[in-house]
Design an enzyme around this catalytic site. Structure first.
Site, PDB file in Angstrom:
ATOM      1  N   ARG A   1       0.956  -1.405  -0.154  1.00  0.00           N
ATOM      2  CA  ARG A   1       0.119  -0.047  -0.046  1.00  0.00           C
ATOM      3  C   ARG A   1       0.650   1.277   0.100  1.00  0.00           C
ATOM      4  O   ARG A   1       0.330   2.422   0.319  1.00  0.00           O
ATOM      5  CB  ARG A   1      -1.004  -0.136   1.077  1.00  0.00           C
ATOM      6  CG  ARG A   1      -1.897  -0.884   1.177  1.00  0.00           C
ATOM      7  CD  ARG A   1      -3.242  -0.818   2.115  1.00  0.00           C
ATOM      8  NE  ARG A   1      -4.040  -1.983   2.017  1.00  0.00           N
ATOM      9  CZ  ARG A   1      -3.988  -2.716   3.040  1.00  0.00           C
ATOM     10  NH1 ARG A   1      -3.127  -2.634   3.992  1.00  0.00           N
ATOM     11  NH2 ARG A   1      -4.915  -3.853   2.923  1.00  0.00           N
TER      12      ARG A   1
ATOM     13  N   LYS B   1       3.296  11.499 -11.482  1.00  0.00           N
ATOM     14  CA  LYS B   1       2.494  10.402 -12.277  1.00  0.00           C
ATOM     15  C   LYS B   1       3.243   9.214 -12.639  1.00  0.00           C
ATOM     16  O   LYS B   1       4.473   9.193 -12.858  1.00  0.00           O
ATOM     17  CB  LYS B   1       2.249  11.146 -13.734  1.00  0.00           C
ATOM     18  CG  LYS B   1       1.055  12.023 -13.733  1.00  0.00           C
ATOM     19  CD  LYS B   1       0.639  12.253 -15.168  1.00  0.00           C
ATOM     20  CE  LYS B   1      -0.499  13.143 -15.274  1.00  0.00           C
ATOM     21  NZ  LYS B   1      -0.734  13.517 -16.772  1.00  0.00           N
TER      22      LYS B   1
ATOM     23  N   GLU C   1       9.989  18.045 -25.174  1.00  0.00           N
ATOM     24  CA  GLU C   1       8.973  18.423 -23.898  1.00  0.00           C
ATOM     25  C   GLU C   1       9.405  19.716 -23.196  1.00  0.00           C
ATOM     26  O   GLU C   1       8.619  20.421 -22.512  1.00  0.00           O
ATOM     27  CB  GLU C   1       9.272  17.262 -22.968  1.00  0.00           C
ATOM     28  CG  GLU C   1       8.872  15.952 -23.367  1.00  0.00           C
ATOM     29  CD  GLU C   1       7.277  15.677 -23.408  1.00  0.00           C
ATOM     30  OE1 GLU C   1       6.435  16.778 -22.904  1.00  0.00           O
ATOM     31  OE2 GLU C   1       6.908  14.480 -23.584  1.00  0.00           O
TER      32      GLU C   1
ATOM     33  N   LYS D   1       7.412  22.987 -14.695  1.00  0.00           N
ATOM     34  CA  LYS D   1       6.493  21.851 -14.377  1.00  0.00           C
ATOM     35  C   LYS D   1       6.153  21.533 -12.782  1.00  0.00           C
ATOM     36  O   LYS D   1       5.110  21.442 -12.355  1.00  0.00           O
ATOM     37  CB  LYS D   1       6.967  20.387 -14.716  1.00  0.00           C
ATOM     38  CG  LYS D   1       6.532  19.331 -14.427  1.00  0.00           C
ATOM     39  CD  LYS D   1       6.304  18.362 -15.345  1.00  0.00           C
ATOM     40  CE  LYS D   1       5.362  17.322 -14.980  1.00  0.00           C
ATOM     41  NZ  LYS D   1       5.556  15.919 -15.597  1.00  0.00           N
TER      42      LYS D   1
ATOM     43  N   GLU E   1      -4.179  16.597 -11.830  1.00  0.00           N
ATOM     44  CA  GLU E   1      -4.815  16.753 -13.168  1.00  0.00           C
ATOM     45  C   GLU E   1      -6.094  16.985 -13.120  1.00  0.00           C
ATOM     46  O   GLU E   1      -6.902  16.472 -13.832  1.00  0.00           O
ATOM     47  CB  GLU E   1      -4.158  15.892 -13.975  1.00  0.00           C
ATOM     48  CG  GLU E   1      -4.364  16.309 -15.623  1.00  0.00           C
ATOM     49  CD  GLU E   1      -3.777  15.487 -16.366  1.00  0.00           C
ATOM     50  OE1 GLU E   1      -2.293  15.268 -16.277  1.00  0.00           O
ATOM     51  OE2 GLU E   1      -4.293  14.716 -17.206  1.00  0.00           O
TER      52      GLU E   1
ATOM     53  N   ARG F   1      -3.139  21.406 -14.927  1.00  0.00           N
ATOM     54  CA  ARG F   1      -2.024  20.225 -15.089  1.00  0.00           C
ATOM     55  C   ARG F   1      -2.350  19.255 -16.829  1.00  0.00           C
ATOM     56  O   ARG F   1      -1.171  19.141 -17.385  1.00  0.00           O
ATOM     57  CB  ARG F   1      -1.940  19.074 -14.230  1.00  0.00           C
ATOM     58  CG  ARG F   1      -0.955  18.374 -14.370  1.00  0.00           C
ATOM     59  CD  ARG F   1      -0.270  17.400 -13.112  1.00  0.00           C
ATOM     60  NE  ARG F   1       0.746  16.576 -13.522  1.00  0.00           N
ATOM     61  CZ  ARG F   1       1.469  15.830 -12.835  1.00  0.00           C
ATOM     62  NH1 ARG F   1       1.226  15.695 -11.306  1.00  0.00           N
ATOM     63  NH2 ARG F   1       2.378  15.052 -13.078  1.00  0.00           N
TER      64      ARG F   1
ATOM     65  N   ASN G   1      -0.286  18.219 -21.225  1.00  0.00           N
ATOM     66  CA  ASN G   1      -0.504  17.311 -22.369  1.00  0.00           C
ATOM     67  C   ASN G   1      -0.648  18.074 -24.146  1.00  0.00           C
ATOM     68  O   ASN G   1      -0.815  17.285 -24.805  1.00  0.00           O
ATOM     69  CB  ASN G   1      -1.853  16.715 -22.292  1.00  0.00           C
ATOM     70  CG  ASN G   1      -1.712  15.699 -21.195  1.00  0.00           C
ATOM     71  OD1 ASN G   1      -0.846  15.026 -20.701  1.00  0.00           O
ATOM     72  ND2 ASN G   1      -2.726  15.762 -20.298  1.00  0.00           N
TER      73      ASN G   1
ATOM     74  N   HIS H   1       0.232  16.284 -26.957  1.00  0.00           N
ATOM     75  CA  HIS H   1       0.132  14.811 -26.600  1.00  0.00           C
ATOM     76  C   HIS H   1      -0.902  14.147 -27.168  1.00  0.00           C
ATOM     77  O   HIS H   1      -0.907  12.910 -27.536  1.00  0.00           O
ATOM     78  CB  HIS H   1       0.066  14.447 -25.284  1.00  0.00           C
ATOM     79  CG  HIS H   1       1.755  14.726 -24.839  1.00  0.00           C
ATOM     80  ND1 HIS H   1       2.152  15.799 -24.540  1.00  0.00           N
ATOM     81  CD2 HIS H   1       2.389  13.813 -23.803  1.00  0.00           C
ATOM     82  CE1 HIS H   1       3.707  15.688 -24.049  1.00  0.00           C
ATOM     83  NE2 HIS H   1       3.789  14.562 -23.504  1.00  0.00           N
TER      84      HIS H   1
ATOM     85  N   HIS I   1      -0.064  10.752 -29.071  1.00  0.00           N
ATOM     86  CA  HIS I   1      -0.567   9.646 -28.932  1.00  0.00           C
ATOM     87  C   HIS I   1      -1.190   8.738 -30.134  1.00  0.00           C
ATOM     88  O   HIS I   1      -1.011   7.720 -30.214  1.00  0.00           O
ATOM     89  CB  HIS I   1      -1.679   9.567 -27.541  1.00  0.00           C
ATOM     90  CG  HIS I   1      -0.945   9.840 -26.460  1.00  0.00           C
ATOM     91  ND1 HIS I   1      -1.585  10.342 -25.322  1.00  0.00           N
ATOM     92  CD2 HIS I   1       0.399   9.794 -25.881  1.00  0.00           C
ATOM     93  CE1 HIS I   1      -0.921  10.565 -24.331  1.00  0.00           C
ATOM     94  NE2 HIS I   1       0.471  10.499 -24.695  1.00  0.00           N
TER      95      HIS I   1
ATOM     96  N   HIS J   1       8.785   8.706 -27.961  1.00  0.00           N
ATOM     97  CA  HIS J   1       7.653   9.536 -27.543  1.00  0.00           C
ATOM     98  C   HIS J   1       7.763  11.203 -27.612  1.00  0.00           C
ATOM     99  O   HIS J   1       6.918  11.498 -28.314  1.00  0.00           O
ATOM    100  CB  HIS J   1       7.385   9.412 -25.862  1.00  0.00           C
ATOM    101  CG  HIS J   1       6.587  10.316 -25.323  1.00  0.00           C
ATOM    102  ND1 HIS J   1       5.026  10.008 -25.697  1.00  0.00           N
ATOM    103  CD2 HIS J   1       6.590  11.281 -24.390  1.00  0.00           C
ATOM    104  CE1 HIS J   1       4.497  11.144 -24.807  1.00  0.00           C
ATOM    105  NE2 HIS J   1       5.375  11.915 -24.015  1.00  0.00           N
TER     106      HIS J   1
END
Lengths: 349, 349
Positions: free
Chosen positions: B112, B134, B176, B214, B224, B228, B232, B235, B239, B252
């Site tokens: 956990r 993330k 990025e 960031k 997010e 936030r 993206n 992206h 993607h 990427h």
């Protein structure tokens, strides 16, 4: 150079637990009820009559602790992906502790976390497992070793579901109620000594008291950095019993009952509890036909198995002991010989 | 009856990001460095010379995005169980974004949740992936669809690791950096237009600026729920490109570069950006040999694939567009025809 990320935030995970007939639940989102075939057969039509949502899916996973594993988690996640659940979607855990823990875990990792609601259908999950946000699954190394803290948005405890509960499962729930009373609430324990939990009114009151106790502990220590570990009273021993019997002989609550008896013998040895107090606890268990003895075949092996429990750090095992009725102590410096001598009392039955 | 669990808490997940030569790291606990064979071969001895811990283990998982999956997570978890890691143990993610995301995710679900440290070794992970908590893995439904928000305890960014970075991977990181500058910091973008990131001093400054941007965004919106998502930028298109090319053609960051070019064309169409501004962004990409075009074979299929992205809810796709240089707008009501007409510009190369 250094950059700091200030993430000191006020996070409000508060939620309310309703102990009453299930209210109408209306949700303007995609919802999946996750349950098992047994609970679905008994109670799904009742739940459906209370639910009104934008889009509804039913996901079933096999019934039983042996299915609290990655395969069931995958079943849940795959269904969510196939039905294109998004971050605003919602899961409803409808079943006992196994369902609740797995649905909470699936909700915690699906797209980095979505909301879920607990509708527990067993006494054990109503008084304990559904409250507090511990989620997880088992693996070959042991129980609940993979998981997350993920709080539900709401818990609905409807004692109506307990009318179909087998009597052994009822007893297993009682063990967790007693756990809460012995460690945190003397008056509640005295109430349990004379009350008959088979009486629906008494039962509802006992559920409320148990849930209040748990809620108060969780509110003080959500992530189990201290006080919350006290709720593992009986569990350190109980987990070894479950492990030795391959989770087949005892229900979790039954193993906890025996574990509490063992912990109490250790507490007597250390002068924390009187023989009479331990006997009073045992008497409550006997009223609900809970097991109170277990034949330990090898005390050394039993002791070594403590170390497999995740709550133990490398060198020391923390024992959670009743400090009289209504008190609790956590000790991590009990000599091995002391523990083994108590275990030996259970070797000869 | 109702019981409330008040879980409104001040949670401090703050941490600092050190951009400098790796300091001596001393930890009085069990630690596992998780890395891949390639990074280990290049840099593990350097890292080991900087680390002093109670008990150290090295776990390697195969190198590459195609191994960012449950099997690798299981490899990590099994090693932790076999070596009896407990809740006070620590993981160190030592590698690029794939390693960082997986180690963070494994740390988030092991018992956990345990602590972890990020030591990113690629430019992309230094400026973006390692910062912000993330974590996750891919599955057959797509990228990062299973995961958690789990903040590291610290991030150590040592530009020394970049000396061995292949030039395509360097460019991927630049994409990025440009993303952060275009959406949030006009001065930073102007600096990037004239600066040479191959100069170590310039690079360190750019990393710092990107990380600061960031960090500031994450501090405002850790999970997010709004702002936030602006990170993206590029992206949503990227993607789809990665998906159509089975993650094999582009890194990427390269797909993100093309995605930014596409997003900018949409922004021009909607009057948010001038042709000249879009060209300035493209020119920075070209300086670092980033791809800026992609042959869309079927604009309808491309459009439909947007809906597989988890950031999209059922009915609407949110497009993140530059609002000039240094600004950002998130729009979820752009007509399909508008988007498709922009996509058509990329069909004919």
């Amino acid at each position: 150079m250094q950059v700091n990320i200030p993430l000191k935030q006020v996070i409000d995970n508060s939620y309310s637990i309703t102990i009453d007939q299930l209210p109408q639940i209306e949700l303007d989102t995609k919802v999946a009820i996750v349950t098992n075939p047994k609970v679905a057969g008994l109670h799904l039509s009742y739940l459906l009559s209370k639910i009104s949502v934008k889009e509804l899916y039913i996901i079933t996973v096999p019934d039983g602790e042996e299915y609290k594993n990655q395969a069931s988690i995958d079943t849940i996640l795959e269904s969510l992906f196939n039905h294109r659940f998004n971050r605003k979607s919602m899961l409803i855990a409808f079943g006992g502790g196994v369902i609740g823990d797995m649905v909470g875990y699936a909700a915690s990792i699906y797209q980095r976390g979505i909301d879920f609601i607990q509708i527990p259908t067993t006494l054990l999950s109503q008084v304990d497992a559904s409250v507090g946000g511990k989620t997880g699954m088992n693996n070959k190394y042991g129980k609940n070793l993979v998981g997350a803290f993920h709080q539900p948005k709401a818990v609905y405890i409807d004692p109506h579901f307990l009318t179909t509960l087998p009597s052994r499962e009822f007893g297993a729930g009682v063990a967790e109620i007693v756990k809460m009373a012995v460690t945190f609430n003397k008056e509640f324990f005295e109430y349990l000594e004379t009350a008959d939990l088979k009486d629906p009114k008494v039962l509802q009151e006992a559920i409320k008291q148990a849930v209040e106790t748990k809620a108060s502990v969780v509110a003080q220590d959500e992530k189990e950095r201290g006080l919350r570990a006290a709720l593992n009273y009986g569990h350190t021993f109980g987990h070894v019993i479950e492990n030795e019997t391959q989770y087949k002989t005892y229900l979790h609550g039954e193993a906890v009952a025996i574990g509490i008896i063992m912990a109490n013998q250790l507490a007597i040895k250390l002068g924390l509890m009187s023989e009479d107090e331990a006997l009073r606890v045992e008497n409550v268990f006997k009223k609900y036909n809970l097991p109170t003895n277990y034949a330990i075949s090898n005390t050394e092996t039993f002791y070594e198995t403590f170390f497999l429990d995740k709550k133990s750090s490398d060198a020391n095992i923390t024992f959670i002991l009743a400090d009289g009725i209504g008190g609790v102590k956590m000790l991590d410096d009990i000599a091995k010989e002391t523990v083994v001598s108590v275990l030996a009392q259970f070797g000869a039955c």
